[in-house]
Design a protein around this motif. Structure first.
Motif, PDB file in Angstrom:
ATOM      1  N   ARG A  58      12.902   3.289   9.921  1.00  0.00           N
ATOM      2  CA  ARG A  58      13.878   4.358   9.686  1.00  0.00           C
ATOM      3  C   ARG A  58      13.219   5.696   9.346  1.00  0.00           C
ATOM      4  NH1 ARG A  58      17.355   0.240   6.716  1.00  0.00           N
ATOM      5  NH2 ARG A  58      16.678   1.243   4.809  1.00  0.00           N
ATOM      6  N   ARG A  59      11.896   5.734   9.269  1.00  0.00           N
ATOM      7  CA  ARG A  59      11.207   7.009   9.002  1.00  0.00           C
ATOM      8  C   ARG A  59      11.337   7.941  10.211  1.00  0.00           C
ATOM      9  NH1 ARG A  59       5.992   6.289   5.124  1.00  0.00           N
ATOM     10  NH2 ARG A  59       7.114   5.132   3.514  1.00  0.00           N
ATOM     11  N   PRO A  60      11.028   9.246  10.025  1.00  0.00           N
ATOM     12  CA  PRO A  60      11.114  10.170  11.165  1.00  0.00           C
ATOM     13  C   PRO A  60      10.279   9.649  12.338  1.00  0.00           C
ATOM     14  CG  PRO A  60      10.659  11.369   9.131  1.00  0.00           C
ATOM     15  CD  PRO A  60      10.579   9.914   8.787  1.00  0.00           C
ATOM     16  N   MET A  69       0.873  -1.176   0.000  1.00  0.00           N
ATOM     17  CA  MET A  69       0.000   0.000   0.000  1.00  0.00           C
ATOM     18  C   MET A  69       0.903   1.216   0.000  1.00  0.00           C
ATOM     19  SD  MET A  69      -2.771  -1.265   2.815  1.00  0.00           S
ATOM     20  CE  MET A  69      -1.587  -1.594   4.099  1.00  0.00           C
ATOM     21  N   ASP A  70       1.171   1.793  -1.180  1.00  0.00           N
ATOM     22  CA  ASP A  70       2.122   2.894  -1.258  1.00  0.00           C
ATOM     23  C   ASP A  70       1.445   4.140  -1.824  1.00  0.00           C
ATOM     24  OD1 ASP A  70       4.553   4.142  -0.965  1.00  0.00           O
ATOM     25  OD2 ASP A  70       5.445   3.265  -2.767  1.00  0.00           O
ATOM     26  N   GLY A  71       1.883   5.286  -1.341  1.00  0.00           N
ATOM     27  CA  GLY A  71       1.417   6.552  -1.913  1.00  0.00           C
ATOM     28  C   GLY A  71       0.623   7.441  -0.970  1.00  0.00           C
ATOM     29  N   ASN A  72       0.519   7.057   0.281  1.00  0.00           N
ATOM     30  CA  ASN A  72      -0.234   7.883   1.249  1.00  0.00           C
ATOM     31  C   ASN A  72       0.368   9.275   1.384  1.00  0.00           C
ATOM     32  OD1 ASN A  72      -1.560   5.507   1.705  1.00  0.00           O
ATOM     33  ND2 ASN A  72      -0.821   5.211   3.798  1.00  0.00           N
ATOM     34  N   GLY A  73       1.696   9.333   1.441  1.00  0.00           N
ATOM     35  CA  GLY A  73       2.381  10.609   1.628  1.00  0.00           C
ATOM     36  C   GLY A  73       2.170  11.531   0.436  1.00  0.00           C
ATOM     37  N   ARG A  74       2.317  10.980  -0.775  1.00  0.00           N
ATOM     38  CA  ARG A  74       2.135  11.791  -1.985  1.00  0.00           C
ATOM     39  C   ARG A  74       0.689  12.248  -2.133  1.00  0.00           C
ATOM     40  NH1 ARG A  74       4.768   7.459  -5.599  1.00  0.00           N
ATOM     41  NH2 ARG A  74       4.702   6.366  -3.600  1.00  0.00           N
ATOM     42  N   TRP A  75      -0.230  11.396  -1.735  1.00  0.00           N
ATOM     43  CA  TRP A  75      -1.653  11.759  -1.772  1.00  0.00           C
ATOM     44  C   TRP A  75      -1.887  12.992  -0.891  1.00  0.00           C
ATOM     45  CZ3 TRP A  75      -5.599  12.243   1.780  1.00  0.00           C
ATOM     46  CH2 TRP A  75      -6.922  12.165   1.304  1.00  0.00           C
TER      47      TRP A  75
END
Ligand code: IPE
Ligand code: MG
Length: 234
Positions: free
Chosen positions: A52-54, A1-7
């Protein structure tokens, strides 16, 4: 499930809002799987590398997992969904682990949809864990090296007992597996879409399934062998 941040970025809002919208998309897709009588769905929610994310994003995701889990249980239960988690539980906080364990127990007898959520999961770690468990059995003389075959190995992996996935869907445009179910995906059909996860709805899911329906799965055989076998079956 990728793309939440760009959305979220595209809407001028916070990444956290993208993750919330991602939970809504999960709800829609789980309902679609139940409606379509799909037997198993495994969602990659948080990888072993996502640590490793903030720290504030990681913390936000962890509390979103607890909150969503508690909110979604009644519907999962009434839809006959059996919920299980795969991944390194020891790395998750105690509150989340407790919600995970109680939702697994509560839904354990359900049989319509086997829903696996991968949290702190990595495909290499999964394979390593299986190798270690089998090595331990060999050390204890419960197993011989020669007895380790594909079946015993698969039974030591996180998805033990479930069939290999037929279809892999990755949203958000990247064309890679990112350390998802490495062993289990050996013969899985791969589907990549530019659609961002929060926008992945029943229609987008249908397009992925339509694509799957056009694939000829040969598992190493020739096209002629497959066509002959399906004529013989008919
Ligand atoms: C989703 O989307 C997945 C999680 C790891 C929870 P991303 O957060 O990776 O979104 P992008 O790639 O930044 O758009
Ligand atoms: Mg991403």
């Amino acid at each position: 499930m990728d793309g939440n941040g760009r959305w979220a970025l595209a809407r001028g809002t916070l990444r956290a809002d993208g993750h919330r919208a991602g939970v809504d998309a999960v709800r829609v897709i789980v309902r679609e799987c139940v409606r379509r009588e799909i037997g198993a769905l495994t969602l990659f929610a948080f990888s072993s590398e996502n640590w490793r994310r903030p720290p504030d994003e990681v913390l936000g995701l962890m509390s979103l997992f607890v909150e969503s889990l508690e909110a979604e249980i009644p519907e999962l239960q009434s839809n006959g969904v059996r919920l299980r988690f795969i991944g390194e539980r020891a790395e998750l906080d105690a509150r989340l682990r407790a919600s995970m364990a109680s939702s697994e127990q509560l839904t354990a007898a359900n049989a319509r949809l086997a829903l696996q959520v991968a949290l702190s999961y990595g495909g290499r770690g999964d394979i390593l864990g299986a190798a270690r468990r089998l090595a331990l059995q060999v050390e204890r003389h419960q197993l011989t090296a020669a007895q380790i075959d594909e079946d015993t190995f698969a039974a030591a992996l996180a998805l033990a007992g479930l069939p290999d996935p037929d279809l892999f869907i990755r949203t958000g445009g990247e064309q890679r597996l990112s350390n998802f179910l490495l062993w289990n995906l050996a013969y899985t059909e791969l589907y990549f879409t530019e659609c961002l996860w929060p926008d992945f709805d029943a229609h987008a899911f249908d397009a992925a399934l339509q694509h799957y329906a056009t694939r000829q799965r040969r598992f190493g055989l020739t096209a002629e062998q497959i066509e002959f076998a399906s004529v013989a079956d008919a």
